[in-house]
Design an enzyme around this catalytic site. Structure first.
Site, PDB file in Angstrom:
ATOM      1  N   HIS A  90       0.843  -1.203   0.000  1.00 32.37           N
ATOM      2  CA  HIS A  90       0.000   0.000   0.000  1.00 32.37           C
ATOM      3  C   HIS A  90       0.880   1.255   0.000  1.00 32.37           C
ATOM      4  O   HIS A  90       0.558   2.252  -0.643  1.00 32.37           O
ATOM      5  CB  HIS A  90      -0.891   0.036   1.251  1.00 32.37           C
ATOM      6  CG  HIS A  90      -2.168  -0.731   1.114  1.00 32.37           C
ATOM      7  ND1 HIS A  90      -3.183  -0.338   0.276  1.00 32.37           N
ATOM      8  CD2 HIS A  90      -2.594  -1.856   1.737  1.00 32.37           C
ATOM      9  CE1 HIS A  90      -4.198  -1.188   0.386  1.00 32.37           C
ATOM     10  NE2 HIS A  90      -3.858  -2.122   1.253  1.00 32.37           N
ATOM     11  N   ASP A 140      -7.499  -2.110  -1.665  1.00 36.73           N
ATOM     12  CA  ASP A 140      -8.531  -2.879  -0.960  1.00 36.73           C
ATOM     13  C   ASP A 140      -9.850  -2.555  -1.641  1.00 36.73           C
ATOM     14  O   ASP A 140     -10.248  -1.377  -1.694  1.00 36.73           O
ATOM     15  CB  ASP A 140      -8.581  -2.492   0.519  1.00 36.73           C
ATOM     16  CG  ASP A 140      -7.314  -2.864   1.262  1.00 36.73           C
ATOM     17  OD1 ASP A 140      -6.654  -3.844   0.861  1.00 36.73           O
ATOM     18  OD2 ASP A 140      -6.980  -2.181   2.245  1.00 36.73           O
ATOM     19  N   GLU A 176      -7.496 -12.195   3.336  1.00 36.01           N
ATOM     20  CA  GLU A 176      -8.309 -10.999   3.108  1.00 36.01           C
ATOM     21  C   GLU A 176      -8.889 -11.022   1.695  1.00 36.01           C
ATOM     22  O   GLU A 176      -8.152 -10.805   0.728  1.00 36.01           O
ATOM     23  CB  GLU A 176      -7.468  -9.731   3.307  1.00 36.01           C
ATOM     24  CG  GLU A 176      -6.890  -9.595   4.707  1.00 36.01           C
ATOM     25  CD  GLU A 176      -5.987  -8.368   4.844  1.00 36.01           C
ATOM     26  OE1 GLU A 176      -5.832  -7.619   3.843  1.00 36.01           O
ATOM     27  OE2 GLU A 176      -5.438  -8.164   5.939  1.00 36.01           O
ATOM     28  N   HIS A 187      -8.132  -7.616  -0.493  1.00 35.08           N
ATOM     29  CA  HIS A 187      -6.801  -7.046  -0.716  1.00 35.08           C
ATOM     30  C   HIS A 187      -6.157  -7.618  -1.981  1.00 35.08           C
ATOM     31  O   HIS A 187      -6.068  -8.839  -2.145  1.00 35.08           O
ATOM     32  CB  HIS A 187      -5.896  -7.346   0.481  1.00 35.08           C
ATOM     33  CG  HIS A 187      -4.523  -6.754   0.348  1.00 35.08           C
ATOM     34  ND1 HIS A 187      -4.197  -5.508   0.832  1.00 35.08           N
ATOM     35  CD2 HIS A 187      -3.396  -7.235  -0.244  1.00 35.08           C
ATOM     36  CE1 HIS A 187      -2.928  -5.250   0.563  1.00 35.08           C
ATOM     37  NE2 HIS A 187      -2.425  -6.288  -0.089  1.00 35.08           N
TER      38      HIS A 187
END
EC number: 3.4.13.22
Length: 241
Positions: free
Chosen positions: A154, A161, A218, A221
């Site tokens: 990120h 996301d 996740e 992501h």
């Protein structure tokens, strides 16, 4: 005499050019590949959203505001609110920035999604490393927050996301909310209704098709594979007063 010498040189030059057509083609191909426009990556007919700007002249590592290049995405940038697992606002204002190469891949993926009547909705995009330090101060646990000393993708402008929503703005059911930390959010959890599994499969397979890869725990992501070697950045976007 000099006149005839000039004529002879000109004739030899013409012959040389004719004998090397492949070099001329290669030069043209080289120039063609230097044109770095969004419509050379995504055919115009497959791009249903409006493109405001071109990527021409921008290096792949340049940070860009995604909304400047397309109106085809949706946004719910949670870290600019208190509606996140930190329960605190850590961005001064809500913006989605990525590096150019990530933006190109997202445009291509979104064009693909739109053929299925859905689009990408962002929860988080590029995150300045200073914000990573803020998050670490609130939750200093590497299970939930990347160590800011190392940084995350990120912080490199190569991770997003996301979820999917219909073109009318209704989110697809993914089984959990964003930033739900538990097995129910795992990609390999198949103990879920078929609709949820199908929605996650659509998200995952389409993103992977366009160069992104997921992490097991996740569903939201995605990292752009070619961005993993970029440097951690602390670029901060401007906020309107």
């Amino acid at each position: 005499m000099k006149y005839f010498q000039y004529v002879a040189c000109f004739i030899l030059l013409v012959i040389a050019c004719r004998e090397n057509p492949s070099q001329n083609r290669e030069a043209k191909e080289s120039m063609k590949h230097k044109v770095n426009r969004v419509d050379t990556i995504i055919p115009e007919l497959s791009l249903p959203e409006k493109v405001f700007r071109s990527f021409e002249g921008l290096a792949d590592t340049t940070f860009v505001r995604l909304a400047d290049f397309s109106d085809g995405f949706a946004y719910d940038l949670r870290y600019a609110t208190t509606n996140n697992f930190l329960k605190e606002k850590v961005y001064d204002c809500a913006e989605c920035y990525t590096r150019v190469k990530t933006a190109k891949a997202l445009l291509a993926a979104n064009a693909d999604f739109k053929t299925k009547e859905v689009r990408i909705k962002f929860f988080d995009c590029y995150r300045p490393n200073s914000v990573q330090y803020k998050m670490w101060e609130i939750v200093p646990n590497p299970q939930y927050v990347a160590d800011p000393k190392k940084g995350s993708i990120h912080n490199k402008g190569g991770a997003v996301d996301i979820t999917l929503e219909t073109l009318d703005g209704e989110e697809l059911d993914m089984g959990t909310d964003f930033d739900f930390f538990g097995k129910k959010a795992y990609h390999d959890n198949t103990d879920l209704p078929q609709e949820i599994l199908d929605n996650r499969k659509l998200l995952k397979e389409t993103m992977e098709k366009h160069g992104f890869w997921s992490i097991r725990t996740e569903w939201w992501h995605y990292n752009l594979g070619v961005a993993s070697n970029d440097k951690v950045a602390n670029f901060k976007w401007p906020c309107d007063e």
